[in-house]
Structure formats: C-alpha cells, structure tokens
Design an enzyme around this catalytic site. Structure first.
Site, PDB file in Angstrom:
ATOM      1  N   ASN A 182      -4.988  -3.236  -6.624  1.00 14.94           N
ATOM      2  CA  ASN A 182      -5.289  -1.800  -6.527  1.00 14.94           C
ATOM      3  C   ASN A 182      -6.373  -1.608  -5.475  1.00 14.94           C
ATOM      4  O   ASN A 182      -6.892  -2.585  -4.901  1.00 14.94           O
ATOM      5  CB  ASN A 182      -5.724  -1.246  -7.893  1.00 14.94           C
ATOM      6  CG  ASN A 182      -5.734   0.276  -7.912  1.00 14.94           C
ATOM      7  OD1 ASN A 182      -4.808   0.916  -7.424  1.00 14.94           O
ATOM      8  ND2 ASN A 182      -6.800   0.874  -8.422  1.00 14.94           N
ATOM      9  N   LYS A 183      -6.706  -0.370  -5.226  1.00 15.10           N
ATOM     10  CA  LYS A 183      -7.671  -0.023  -4.174  1.00 15.10           C
ATOM     11  C   LYS A 183      -8.917  -0.892  -4.248  1.00 15.10           C
ATOM     12  O   LYS A 183      -9.436  -1.179  -5.335  1.00 15.10           O
ATOM     13  CB  LYS A 183      -8.025   1.463  -4.319  1.00 15.10           C
ATOM     14  CG  LYS A 183      -8.944   2.044  -3.282  1.00 15.10           C
ATOM     15  CD  LYS A 183      -8.484   1.828  -1.859  1.00 15.10           C
ATOM     16  CE  LYS A 183      -7.111   2.371  -1.585  1.00 15.10           C
ATOM     17  NZ  LYS A 183      -6.564   1.896  -0.279  1.00 15.10           N
ATOM     18  N   ASP A 209      -1.015  -0.713  -6.958  1.00 18.58           N
ATOM     19  CA  ASP A 209      -0.025  -0.705  -5.875  1.00 18.58           C
ATOM     20  C   ASP A 209       1.004  -1.806  -6.044  1.00 18.58           C
ATOM     21  O   ASP A 209       2.087  -1.746  -5.469  1.00 18.58           O
ATOM     22  CB  ASP A 209      -0.734  -0.841  -4.523  1.00 18.58           C
ATOM     23  CG  ASP A 209      -1.514   0.420  -4.257  1.00 18.58           C
ATOM     24  OD1 ASP A 209      -2.591   0.576  -4.864  1.00 18.58           O
ATOM     25  OD2 ASP A 209      -1.028   1.267  -3.506  1.00 18.58           O
TER      26      ASP A 209
HETATM   27  O1  MRU Z   1      -4.369   3.385   0.073  1.00 22.88           O
HETATM   28  P1  MRU Z   1      -3.805   4.305  -0.941  1.00 22.88           P
HETATM   29  O2  MRU Z   1      -4.518   5.614  -1.037  1.00 22.88           O
HETATM   30  O3  MRU Z   1      -2.305   4.474  -0.812  1.00 22.88           O
HETATM   31  O4  MRU Z   1      -4.072   3.547  -2.302  1.00 22.88           O
HETATM   32  C1  MRU Z   1      -3.703   4.106  -3.518  1.00 22.88           C
HETATM   33  C2  MRU Z   1      -4.204   3.369  -4.675  1.00 22.88           C
HETATM   34  O5  MRU Z   1      -4.792   2.307  -4.577  1.00 22.88           O
HETATM   35  C3  MRU Z   1      -3.853   3.918  -6.002  1.00 22.88           C
HETATM   36  O6  MRU Z   1      -4.845   3.643  -6.914  1.00 22.88           O
HETATM   37  C4  MRU Z   1      -2.545   3.252  -6.408  1.00 22.88           C
HETATM   38  O7  MRU Z   1      -1.539   3.437  -5.429  1.00 22.88           O
HETATM   39  C5  MRU Z   1      -1.995   3.741  -7.610  1.00 22.88           C
HETATM   40  S1  MRU Z   1      -1.218   5.224  -7.282  1.00 22.88           S
HETATM   41  C6  MRU Z   1      -0.522   5.900  -8.593  1.00 22.88           C
END
Ligand code: MRU
Length: 364
Positions: free
Chosen positions: A255-256, A245
């Site tokens: 990232n997540k 992100d």
């Molecule tokens: O909370 P989210 O679903 O928006 O989080 C998304 C992620 O963490 C993805 O791994 C990240 O955005 C990469 S998307 C190509």
C-alpha cells in the site's frame, strides 16, 4: 457518492456519446472539480500514469474502459492486446490493471466481427465498473461490523479510526475500500472520527480523503504523516483501516508508502490494523510480499508541493533546487502485522488458509 448533493462515480461512459469515457480529474482536488473526457488509449494511459485517476480498483476499471476505447480504432485483436500491455505498464504495483486486461481480452474471443467485439468490450467495461462498485459496497457492510463492535465496547463513545492515503470512493468506482466501512457505520448512526494521514508526497489523504469525508459530513482531522504513532500511544486511535494496491494470497500488503510504519506502531500499541480490499486486488500467484514490484515515481513529486494560492492551484519548490529526491510510492506490510482483511465475501485473517477459505476457486 455525492458531490454537492449529486451522485457521482469516478468513471462513466459519456451520456449520448458512448465513444467517450469521462473521469474526475483528481489532480486538482479539493480545490477544483474537473471532469475530463478520454477518447483513446493514449489519453487513458496518460490519465493513469499522471494520476488523473488513481487507486487500485479505479485504475482497474479505467483499464477496462481503455481497452474498449482502443477497440474503437483497432483493426485486429493484436492491436487491442498491445493496448492492454501499454495500459498495464503505466502503474506496476497495483494488480487490478492486469486483472482488468485479462477480463477484457477473454471477452474479445467471444465476438466475431470488430463491431461485435467493440460492443462486447463496452458492455464488459461497464460490468467491471459495476461489479467493482458492488464489491466496495459489500466491503462497507462487512467492515462496518468491526466499527460497530468497537463502538459497543466503548459504550458508544466516538470511535477514532486512522487511515492512510486515499482508499476512498475516489480510489474506486464508488464507496471506497477503507472508507466504505466508515461511510456505512456513519450512515448507520455510529459516532466516529477519522485521523487522515496527509500522505506525502502527493498528499492523497490531505487532498482527497479529507475532501470526501467533508462532502459526506464525517468528522475528521488531517494529521502530519508522522503523528500517527504519538496518537496511538495516547490512546487516541481505536482502529487503523487502510486499502491496498496488491495483497499476496498469503496476506502481505502493498500500500501507499508509510503504511508499514503505521502497522508497526499499531502492533506496538495493540491497535487492530485492518486492510480492506476487493478480490481483484489479491495477487493469487505471489506468495511473498517482497516480490511485489514497487513503483518509483518522479523526484519532482517529493521536491514540489501543490496548493491553492490566490484562488489558483499552484506548485511550489519545497527542497533546495539541487537536492536529489527519491520517490518510492509503496511499501509492503508483512501479514504478521495485519489483524484482518475485509473483502466483499467477508473478513479473513491475513494468511493463506483463511484467504483461500473465502476464495476457494483460487486454490491451486
Ligand atoms: O498512488 P495511488 O494514489 O494510486 O495509491 C493509492 C493507494 O495506495 C491506496 O491506498 C490503494 O490503492 C487502495 S485504493 C482503494
């Protein structure tokens, strides 16, 4: 990418009614495929905040369209700028939002009348989306080479790839970031299998990545978030591939939540850990990943779980009703745990010198 054989992007202008933007409402996937109309900035902000759309590149593209929608009722540049601020505040970790707002605000300076500005913003929102899709396609081409190399090294035995969350086409405009190399390698005939982390609390892996891979015919297994380390110890993971992100120009990766633990396990087991991202997801100002703002979301996402019950999508309470839950949505994986970054311009090391060699225009 295709859904039941028909090509879809995640966001587009409604045909014949270009004052409306359409999105795939991802909240009920994989059980229901719903297309939603967005008609103004309020609906757009809600769709981002409540995660009808999510994933850094897609929320960037949605913000681009959101500013165009804001201009339809705006009487001044100031109102459009305020709409930009409102949209940026919806999700603090993903940097693509700010990037898209900046691109759109540069555009309004080019027009004289409000009419002209609206037309410019519409065209530019479409351009942002098209460019984002193209960047992901290129990430696919560049990243597929890594998978192909591993396949050769394994004498074309199945390449096992672990991914976290959904960094697929649903998180982007098309193709995905982490999934783009997977789709490209698969389409080129490489034998591969994907371990899909369920990704609590919202289960983007179990719901979205699994659905995407199934639609495309890619072999995969959904695993509990905590299974990755065990699989790595057993030699059942050849490569970890995730999205991000926000990534600092020094290579720290937000990232997540849970990504960091996978990176630690990958390091301990000498498994390559790659992060795929378009240039819009780099933070060219932040040197230290510890400074990345981490979004905290509502406790109900942890306390409740959603699924299909008697043909209907339902939420059920998982924890004791009175327990407190805390919901950090992202974590930061330090650059030292990242083998490489896969971008639209090629693959680089997760370090300043290597990143800036690919993107020299951001040198200060
Ligand atoms: O909370 P989210 O679903 O928006 O989080 C998304 C992620 O963490 C993805 O791994 C990240 O955005 C990469 S998307 C190509």
């Amino acid at each position: 990418m295709k859904v039941k054989g028909k090509h879809f992007r995640t966001i587009w202008l409604k045909k014949g009614e270009e004052e409306t933007v359409q999105i795939i409402d991802q909240r009920n996937l994989p059980h229901e495929f719903v297309i939603e109309d967005l008609k103004n900035v309020k609906e757009t902000a809600k769709a981002i905040k409540e995660m009808h759309v999510r994933g850094a590149p897609l929320i960037g593209a949605t913000v681009g369209f959101g500013i165009y929608l804001a201009s339809l009722s705006a009487e001044s540049n100031k109102e459009i700028e305020e709409a930009g601020e409102k949209l940026i505040s919806t999700r603090p970790t993903a940097i693509d939002l700010g990037w898209a707002v900046k691109k759109q605000l540069e555009e309004i300076k080019k027009g004289n009348s409000l009419e002209e500005k609206r037309e410019l913003l519409k065209k530019n929102a479409q351009k942002i989306a098209d460019e984002s899709a193209e960047q992901c396609r290129k990430i696919g081409e560049n990243g597929a080479e890594i998978i192909k190399k591993i396949s050769e090294e394994k004498n074309r035995k199945t390449v096992n790839i672990l991914t976290h969350c959904n960094a697929g086409w649903l998180a982007c405009v098309d193709f995905g970031t982490a999934t783009a190399p997977i789709y490209k390698a698969f389409d080129d005939g490489i034998d591969l299998h994907v371990w899909v982390d369920e990704t609590r609390p919202r289960n983007q892996g179990a719901r979205l990545t699994a659905w995407e891979l199934l639609e495309h015919g890619v072999k995969h297994s959904v695993i509990a978030d905590n299974a990755g380390g065990h699989l790595m110890q057993k030699g059942l993971v050849d490569l970890c591939l995730v999205g991000t992100d926000r990534t600092t120009f020094t290579g720290d990766v937000a990232n997540k939540i849970g990504t960091y633990l996978k990176a630690l396990a990958a390091k301990d087991n000498e498994i390559p850990f790659y992060v795929a991202l378009p240039s819009s997801t780099f933070d060219w100002n932040l040197r230290d990943g510890k400074e990345i703002p981490i979004e905290e979301r509502g406790a109900e996402e942890v306390k409740f779980i959603q699924g299909l019950l008697k043909g209907k999508v339902k939420k059920v309470l998982l924890t004791p009703e009175k327990s407190i839950a805390v919901n950090y949505a992202f974590d930061v994986t330090p650059a030292r745990l990242v083998t490489g970054l896969i971008t639209e311009r090629g693959i680089c090391k997760a370090e300043e010198k290597s990143v800036l060699k690919l993107f020299p225009e951001f040198k200060k």
